[in-house]
Design a protein around this motif. Structure first.
Motif, PDB file in Angstrom:
ATOM      1  N   ASN A  41       8.913   5.679  -4.027  1.00  0.00           N
ATOM      2  CA  ASN A  41       7.751   5.683  -3.150  1.00  0.00           C
ATOM      3  C   ASN A  41       8.072   6.470  -1.812  1.00  0.00           C
ATOM      4  O   ASN A  41       7.415   7.210  -1.344  1.00  0.00           O
ATOM      5  CB  ASN A  41       7.522   4.210  -2.881  1.00  0.00           C
ATOM      6  CG  ASN A  41       6.188   4.131  -2.024  1.00  0.00           C
ATOM      7  OD1 ASN A  41       5.382   4.845  -2.064  1.00  0.00           O
ATOM      8  ND2 ASN A  41       5.908   2.899  -1.664  1.00  0.00           N
ATOM      9  N   GLU A  42       9.206   6.169  -1.529  1.00  0.00           N
ATOM     10  CA  GLU A  42       9.653   7.168  -0.136  1.00  0.00           C
ATOM     11  C   GLU A  42       9.996   8.466  -0.749  1.00  0.00           C
ATOM     12  O   GLU A  42       9.403   9.454   0.148  1.00  0.00           O
ATOM     13  CB  GLU A  42      11.197   6.643   0.297  1.00  0.00           C
ATOM     14  CG  GLU A  42      11.258   5.160   0.853  1.00  0.00           C
ATOM     15  CD  GLU A  42      10.235   5.196   1.944  1.00  0.00           C
ATOM     16  OE1 GLU A  42      10.179   6.325   2.786  1.00  0.00           O
ATOM     17  OE2 GLU A  42       9.566   4.219   2.215  1.00  0.00           O
ATOM     18  N   LYS A  45       6.467  10.123  -0.672  1.00  0.00           N
ATOM     19  CA  LYS A  45       5.800  10.314   0.879  1.00  0.00           C
ATOM     20  C   LYS A  45       6.824  11.722   1.295  1.00  0.00           C
ATOM     21  O   LYS A  45       6.230  12.431   2.007  1.00  0.00           O
ATOM     22  CB  LYS A  45       6.306   8.959   1.665  1.00  0.00           C
ATOM     23  CG  LYS A  45       5.326   8.063   1.224  1.00  0.00           C
ATOM     24  CD  LYS A  45       5.734   6.746   1.987  1.00  0.00           C
ATOM     25  CE  LYS A  45       4.683   5.622   1.756  1.00  0.00           C
ATOM     26  NZ  LYS A  45       4.835   4.220   2.321  1.00  0.00           N
ATOM     27  N   SER A  46       7.908  11.596   1.067  1.00  0.00           N
ATOM     28  CA  SER A  46       8.890  12.905   1.365  1.00  0.00           C
ATOM     29  C   SER A  46       8.091  14.053   0.852  1.00  0.00           C
ATOM     30  O   SER A  46       8.072  15.285   1.589  1.00  0.00           O
ATOM     31  CB  SER A  46      10.247  12.596   1.113  1.00  0.00           C
ATOM     32  OG  SER A  46      10.887  13.830   1.448  1.00  0.00           O
ATOM     33  N   GLU A  49       5.126  15.139   2.673  1.00  0.00           N
ATOM     34  CA  GLU A  49       5.728  15.654   3.994  1.00  0.00           C
ATOM     35  C   GLU A  49       6.121  17.069   3.896  1.00  0.00           C
ATOM     36  O   GLU A  49       5.663  17.827   4.855  1.00  0.00           O
ATOM     37  CB  GLU A  49       6.313  14.798   4.794  1.00  0.00           C
ATOM     38  CG  GLU A  49       5.604  13.265   5.208  1.00  0.00           C
ATOM     39  CD  GLU A  49       6.734  12.424   5.882  1.00  0.00           C
ATOM     40  OE1 GLU A  49       7.854  12.753   6.121  1.00  0.00           O
ATOM     41  OE2 GLU A  49       5.930  11.355   6.069  1.00  0.00           O
ATOM     42  N   GLU A  57      -3.554  10.455  -0.078  1.00  0.00           N
ATOM     43  CA  GLU A  57      -3.779   8.836  -0.107  1.00  0.00           C
ATOM     44  C   GLU A  57      -3.577   8.235  -1.412  1.00  0.00           C
ATOM     45  O   GLU A  57      -4.387   8.950  -2.408  1.00  0.00           O
ATOM     46  CB  GLU A  57      -4.898   8.700   0.449  1.00  0.00           C
ATOM     47  CG  GLU A  57      -5.270   9.086   1.986  1.00  0.00           C
ATOM     48  CD  GLU A  57      -6.577   9.019   2.494  1.00  0.00           C
ATOM     49  OE1 GLU A  57      -7.280   8.488   2.027  1.00  0.00           O
ATOM     50  OE2 GLU A  57      -6.628   9.230   3.689  1.00  0.00           O
TER      51      GLU A  57
END
Length: 163
Positions: A41-42, A45-46, A49, A57
């Motif tokens: 999950n991280e 998101k990474s 970014e 989303e």
């Protein structure tokens, strides 16, 4: 008669051992993705970014070996990706599911590699205005990515096979 019973009892032992082994393997395949859920999950998101200029989303994240067996897939349900400037308020992609295939060997390395892409029930909205600006230029240039990668979590995109 005794020979038949011993052969039958040996056959039953082999069947039991095989059944328990297969059951254990299936249980491990079902349960093990949950141990990596936070890390992945991280990672998503990474990647968002570091590699994408727009907003991504998703409602939920699911990790499974069984959605696209035998691949470990990270599935983003009810997901959307916004378009690039000047279309940043409109969705470029709206999909029921966007799944990323994970190279399982890399789960234990410094970088997790996502090497496949599966999109289900998607609406893709491509636009170009009269000035030549489009909504699908969402990937950051490689020089920006290299600068950000120096300080980011170790993750990589690797030649998507299924687009």
């Amino acid at each position: 008669m005794k020979k038949k019973k011993t052969v039958l009892s040996k056959l039953m032992k082999v069947i039991k051992i095989t059944g328990f082994s297969l059951g254990g393997i299936i249980l491990v395949l079902y349960v093990s993705p949950y141990f990596f859920k936070d890390q992945i999950n991280e990672g998503i998101k990474s990647i968002a970014e570091n590699y994408v200029k727009t907003e991504i989303e998703f409602k939920d994240l699911d990790i499974s070996f069984f959605n696209h067996f035998p691949k470990l897939t990270v599935t983003l349900t009810d997901s959307s990706i916004k378009g690039s400037t000047p279309y940043q308020t409109e969705n470029l992609i709206s999909a029921k599911e966007i799944a990323l295939g994970v190279d399982v060997k890399t789960l234990f390395d410094d970088k997790i590699i996502f090497n496949e892409l599966f999109i289900t029930d998607a609406a893709i909205n491509l636009k170009i205005d009269s000035l030549g600006r489009n909504n699908f230029d969402i990937v950051k240039p490689s020089d920006e990515v290299e600068k950000e990668e120096e300080s980011s979590v170790g993750l990589a995109l690797n030649n998507f096979k299924n687009c």
